[in-house]
Design an enzyme around this catalytic site. Structure first.
Site, PDB file in Angstrom:
ATOM      1  N   HIS A 190     -10.126  10.991  -3.197  1.00 42.21           N
ATOM      2  CA  HIS A 190     -10.767   9.953  -4.006  1.00 42.21           C
ATOM      3  C   HIS A 190     -10.734  10.319  -5.490  1.00 42.21           C
ATOM      4  O   HIS A 190     -10.642   9.436  -6.353  1.00 42.21           O
ATOM      5  CB  HIS A 190     -12.233   9.749  -3.578  1.00 42.21           C
ATOM      6  N   ASP A 260      -4.117   3.936   2.439  1.00 42.23           N
ATOM      7  CA  ASP A 260      -5.498   4.142   2.030  1.00 42.23           C
ATOM      8  C   ASP A 260      -5.681   3.429   0.687  1.00 42.23           C
ATOM      9  O   ASP A 260      -4.730   2.866   0.119  1.00 42.23           O
ATOM     10  CB  ASP A 260      -5.818   5.632   1.942  1.00 42.23           C
TER      11      ASP A 260
END
Length: 360
Positions: A190, A260
């Site tokens: 992230h 993702d």
């Protein structure tokens, strides 16, 4: 040209705005991913899902709802599900019973978790949860941690299979993540670009093994935004070698592949260069993804969402990316094939009540 709606977007709040409707009606939009900010009440969530389906009837409504710390909906009657590590711990604990009794209890509990998870979401109109996590618990990754079932890939595969059986009973598909494995690296994709220096042989023997063992029951897979330089210089989700040569051909996976989130740090640099969201989508789709996610970019007006829609449309017109009819069929195959029970019916259903009693 075959129709192909590869984009999975989000919306800013608990109700749709005119901008949300416009974006969901775009021919390239095939799904939406919900977050806790889209929740006000269970009734509102069901109304929101129905409202979105009115925009596009085959819209795939998704959520990250695994249990433990990754569970978007926790109020209004939703069951607080355990982290997957709890199932792995149950597997290892025979509790004074015969050898292997813990494994059998854990397998049964995993099916119960899958059934409760899937049936509660479906009762509100949600089609798919991005679960189970197939990453191994190497003890180093903070972002994975107790989201993983276990360190042993055999235990991971069998508990995941139990959970997927429960999802199937609820009429929900599944998504194994994060291929070929995010559990070894400490960095969080992230916020960073994790690098796993191990060899392909080592990764296939451990982290990627569940994907081969589960290739008859996995309906979708989400690759990791991790670079494995011994295999490819690109993160797995942007690598044709990982997605086509290894996942599809070597490991015989035939289901859908989701990228993702394209807004994560691990997706923003490809071949050493900063890329836009639309460029990232083109790279992912050309590498073998069927669908790509862009998350949390609608909350500030959605300029990035519009940039992605416009950019991918322009890329199609410029022949930088070609719609794929097989990808669209894999998207449609993830939609539930049977009607869901309404919430009040679910609360009294014997199978659901039994599953609640089986939760660890």
């Amino acid at each position: 040209m075959n129709e192909h709606a590869p984009l999975i977007l989000d919306i800013a709040g608990p109700d749709m705005t005119p901008a949300d409707r416009r974006r969901l009606a775009h021919p390239l939009t095939g799904g939406v991913i919900l977050f806790a900010r889209n929740w006000r009440s269970r009734e509102q969530l069901a109304d929101l899902c129905a409202d979105m389906k009115e925009v596009r009837g085959d819209l795939l409504v998704c959520v990250d709802h695994e249990g433990g710390r990754v569970q978007r909906f926790r109020q209004g009657g939703f069951t607080h599900l355990p982290p997957m590590r709890a199932l792995g711990e149950l597997w290892m604990n025979d509790g004074g019973g015969p050898t292997g009794s813990g494994a059998m209890a854990a397998s049964n509990a995993a099916t119960a978790v899958g059934y409760v998870l899937g049936s509660e979401l479906r009762a509100c109109g949600i089609d798919l949860s991005f679960t189970p996590v197939l990453d191994l618990d190497w003890g180093e990754s903070g972002v994975i941690g107790d989201r993983a079932f276990h360190r042993d890939p055999r235990v991971v595969a069998l508990l995941a299979k139990g959970l997927m059986h429960g999802l199937l009973q609820a009429g929900m598909a599944n998504c194994g993540k994060h291929f070929p494995g995010h559990g070894w690296v400490k960095a969080d994709s992230h916020t960073d670009i994790p690098v796993d220096e191990r060899s392909l042989v080592a990764i296939l023997a451990d982290d990627a093994a569940p994907y081969e063992w589960l290739n008859t029951v996995l309906t979708s897979v989400m690759p990791a935004h991790v670079i494995y330089p011994e295999v490819d210089r690109r993160p797995a989700g942007f690598s044709s070698r990982w997605l086509n040569d290894i996942l599809r051909r070597q490991l015989s996976f035939t289901g859908a592949i989701f990228s993702d989130d394209l807004s994560m740090a691990g997706a923003r640099v490809i071949d050493g260069k900063q890329v836009s969201y639309s460029d990232g989508a083109v790279f992912a789709l050309n590498a073998g993804c069927d669908m790509v996610l862009l998350c949390n970019q609608s909350v500030d007006g959605g300029a990035a969402v519009d940039e992605l829609l416009d950019g991918l449309d322009q890329a199609r017109r410029n022949a930088q990316w070609r719609p794929n009819g097989a990808s669209e069929q894999r998207r449609l195959a993830l939609l539930p094939g049977k009607p869901a029970l309404h919430w009040d019916e679910l609360m009294t259903e014997p199978a659901y009540r039994h599953a609640l009693d089986m939760l660890p």
